[in-house]
Design a protein around this motif. Sequence first.
Motif, PDB file in Angstrom:
ATOM      1  N   PRO A  91       0.782  -1.238   0.000  1.00  0.00           N
ATOM      2  CA  PRO A  91       0.000   0.000   0.000  1.00  0.00           C
ATOM      3  C   PRO A  91       0.818   1.294   0.000  1.00  0.00           C
ATOM      4  O   PRO A  91       0.347   2.313  -0.504  1.00  0.00           O
ATOM      5  CB  PRO A  91      -0.841  -0.115   1.280  1.00  0.00           C
ATOM      6  N   ASP A  92       2.036   1.262   0.562  1.00  0.00           N
ATOM      7  CA  ASP A  92       2.847   2.478   0.583  1.00  0.00           C
ATOM      8  C   ASP A  92       3.811   2.562  -0.591  1.00  0.00           C
ATOM      9  O   ASP A  92       4.613   3.492  -0.667  1.00  0.00           O
ATOM     10  CB  ASP A  92       3.614   2.572   1.906  1.00  0.00           C
ATOM     11  N   ARG A  93       3.736   1.589  -1.483  1.00  0.00           N
ATOM     12  CA  ARG A  93       4.578   1.580  -2.700  1.00  0.00           C
ATOM     13  C   ARG A  93       6.066   1.689  -2.360  1.00  0.00           C
ATOM     14  O   ARG A  93       6.803   2.467  -2.961  1.00  0.00           O
ATOM     15  CB  ARG A  93       4.167   2.678  -3.684  1.00  0.00           C
ATOM     16  N   ILE A  94       6.487   0.898  -1.384  1.00  0.00           N
ATOM     17  CA  ILE A  94       7.910   0.861  -1.028  1.00  0.00           C
ATOM     18  C   ILE A  94       8.658   0.212  -2.181  1.00  0.00           C
ATOM     19  O   ILE A  94       8.276  -0.859  -2.660  1.00  0.00           O
ATOM     20  CB  ILE A  94       8.125   0.086   0.281  1.00  0.00           C
ATOM     21  N   GLU A  95       9.710   0.869  -2.641  1.00  0.00           N
ATOM     22  CA  GLU A  95      10.473   0.390  -3.789  1.00  0.00           C
ATOM     23  C   GLU A  95      11.224  -0.897  -3.431  1.00  0.00           C
ATOM     24  O   GLU A  95      11.653  -1.085  -2.303  1.00  0.00           O
ATOM     25  CB  GLU A  95      11.490   1.446  -4.252  1.00  0.00           C
ATOM     26  N   SER A  96      11.435  -1.778  -4.415  1.00  0.00           N
ATOM     27  CA  SER A  96      12.124  -3.048  -4.187  1.00  0.00           C
ATOM     28  C   SER A  96      13.632  -2.866  -4.050  1.00  0.00           C
ATOM     29  O   SER A  96      14.337  -3.766  -3.616  1.00  0.00           O
ATOM     30  CB  SER A  96      11.816  -4.035  -5.314  1.00  0.00           C
ATOM     31  N   ASN A  98      16.666   0.622  -3.422  1.00  0.00           N
ATOM     32  CA  ASN A  98      16.871   2.054  -3.240  1.00  0.00           C
ATOM     33  C   ASN A  98      15.614   2.724  -2.671  1.00  0.00           C
ATOM     34  O   ASN A  98      15.127   3.723  -3.197  1.00  0.00           O
ATOM     35  CB  ASN A  98      17.309   2.698  -4.560  1.00  0.00           C
ATOM     36  N   ALA A  99      15.126   2.148  -1.580  1.00  0.00           N
ATOM     37  CA  ALA A  99      13.870   2.622  -0.996  1.00  0.00           C
ATOM     38  C   ALA A  99      13.948   4.070  -0.545  1.00  0.00           C
ATOM     39  O   ALA A  99      14.940   4.508   0.025  1.00  0.00           O
ATOM     40  CB  ALA A  99      13.468   1.736   0.179  1.00  0.00           C
ATOM     41  N   SER A 100      12.880   4.801  -0.809  1.00  0.00           N
ATOM     42  CA  SER A 100      12.793   6.192  -0.374  1.00  0.00           C
ATOM     43  C   SER A 100      11.738   6.361   0.717  1.00  0.00           C
ATOM     44  O   SER A 100      11.483   7.462   1.158  1.00  0.00           O
ATOM     45  CB  SER A 100      12.434   7.093  -1.562  1.00  0.00           C
ATOM     46  N   ALA A 166      20.162  -1.839  -1.637  1.00  0.00           N
ATOM     47  CA  ALA A 166      20.745  -0.656  -2.296  1.00  0.00           C
ATOM     48  C   ALA A 166      20.192   0.666  -1.767  1.00  0.00           C
ATOM     49  O   ALA A 166      20.328   1.692  -2.414  1.00  0.00           O
ATOM     50  CB  ALA A 166      20.560  -0.740  -3.811  1.00  0.00           C
ATOM     51  N   THR A 167      19.586   0.637  -0.594  1.00  0.00           N
ATOM     52  CA  THR A 167      19.063   1.869  -0.020  1.00  0.00           C
ATOM     53  C   THR A 167      20.223   2.714   0.502  1.00  0.00           C
ATOM     54  O   THR A 167      21.104   2.223   1.192  1.00  0.00           O
ATOM     55  CB  THR A 167      18.049   1.567   1.099  1.00  0.00           C
ATOM     56  N   ALA A 168      20.221   3.969   0.135  1.00  0.00           N
ATOM     57  CA  ALA A 168      21.301   4.884   0.501  1.00  0.00           C
ATOM     58  C   ALA A 168      21.369   5.060   2.014  1.00  0.00           C
ATOM     59  O   ALA A 168      20.345   5.042   2.703  1.00  0.00           O
ATOM     60  CB  ALA A 168      21.090   6.236  -0.171  1.00  0.00           C
ATOM     61  N   GLN A 171      19.233   7.822   3.395  1.00  0.00           N
ATOM     62  CA  GLN A 171      17.808   7.464   3.508  1.00  0.00           C
ATOM     63  C   GLN A 171      17.581   6.590   4.735  1.00  0.00           C
ATOM     64  O   GLN A 171      16.642   6.806   5.496  1.00  0.00           O
ATOM     65  CB  GLN A 171      17.329   6.718   2.254  1.00  0.00           C
ATOM     66  N   ALA A 172      18.451   5.592   4.924  1.00  0.00           N
ATOM     67  CA  ALA A 172      18.313   4.705   6.078  1.00  0.00           C
ATOM     68  C   ALA A 172      18.424   5.496   7.377  1.00  0.00           C
ATOM     69  O   ALA A 172      17.680   5.255   8.334  1.00  0.00           O
ATOM     70  CB  ALA A 172      19.362   3.598   6.021  1.00  0.00           C
ATOM     71  N   ARG A 173      19.342   6.454   7.411  1.00  0.00           N
ATOM     72  CA  ARG A 173      19.496   7.304   8.589  1.00  0.00           C
ATOM     73  C   ARG A 173      18.208   8.102   8.828  1.00  0.00           C
ATOM     74  O   ARG A 173      17.745   8.234   9.961  1.00  0.00           O
ATOM     75  CB  ARG A 173      20.688   8.242   8.407  1.00  0.00           C
ATOM     76  N   ARG A 174      17.627   8.628   7.758  1.00  0.00           N
ATOM     77  CA  ARG A 174      16.371   9.378   7.891  1.00  0.00           C
ATOM     78  C   ARG A 174      15.265   8.476   8.434  1.00  0.00           C
ATOM     79  O   ARG A 174      14.519   8.864   9.340  1.00  0.00           O
ATOM     80  CB  ARG A 174      15.950   9.971   6.542  1.00  0.00           C
ATOM     81  N   PHE A 175      15.171   7.241   7.891  1.00  0.00           N
ATOM     82  CA  PHE A 175      14.152   6.311   8.396  1.00  0.00           C
ATOM     83  C   PHE A 175      14.321   6.116   9.902  1.00  0.00           C
ATOM     84  O   PHE A 175      13.361   6.188  10.664  1.00  0.00           O
ATOM     85  CB  PHE A 175      14.261   4.939   7.720  1.00  0.00           C
TER      86      PHE A 175
END
Length: 196
Positions: A91-96, A98-100, A166-168, A171-175
């Motif tokens: 439902p949240d369209r999480i990318e497979s 390089n997730a944003s 491959a998530t930057a 981005q991971a830090r922001r999560f």
Amino acid sequence: ARAVQKRMRGDPLGPDDGVLLKGIRENYFAGETGARRAVEMLLARVQGESFTTEYPMPEFDRVPPAPPIESACSAVIALVTSGGIVPKGNPDRIESANASRYGAYSLAGLDRLDPATHQSVHGGYDPTWANADPNRVLPLDAARSFEREGRIGRLLETYYATVGNATAVDQARRFGTEIAPLLVNEGVQAVVLTST
């Protein structure tokens, strides 16, 4: 400036021009083989001489581990995963890769995840077995068992999920900086963080 001049002349750019540091990679013919350049760098390093690597490694933060919880049997525990387990349909369209984004999903009333209602959206592994039993990546079944046996105090009724493939790092830090206060506000004392 030298790299710009070379580029304007149509000359190939290489590591000496600093292009790798900017994320630009172009093929070029070096004067020596990669093996010879690597051995020369190794010898220079061993002899204490200066050298320049062709591919500098990124520097990552060092985070001290949190102190252990005093009593798991009275602690609030949360489940968080970078293994891509989400409700069916994503439902949240999480990318497979390089997730944003990440998602927050309810566990209320669930003793285990069912393949009819949950799936993996991770693109970095074959999801066949995770889709057959999502508890293999997000162990709700084991956590509920521990909760019933009194081995943990209580399981948070919300889990957080993203994809680590491959998530930057930024981005991971922001999560993490967005999810952590939500967990703290719910009284969470420990997190089971699963991957693949």
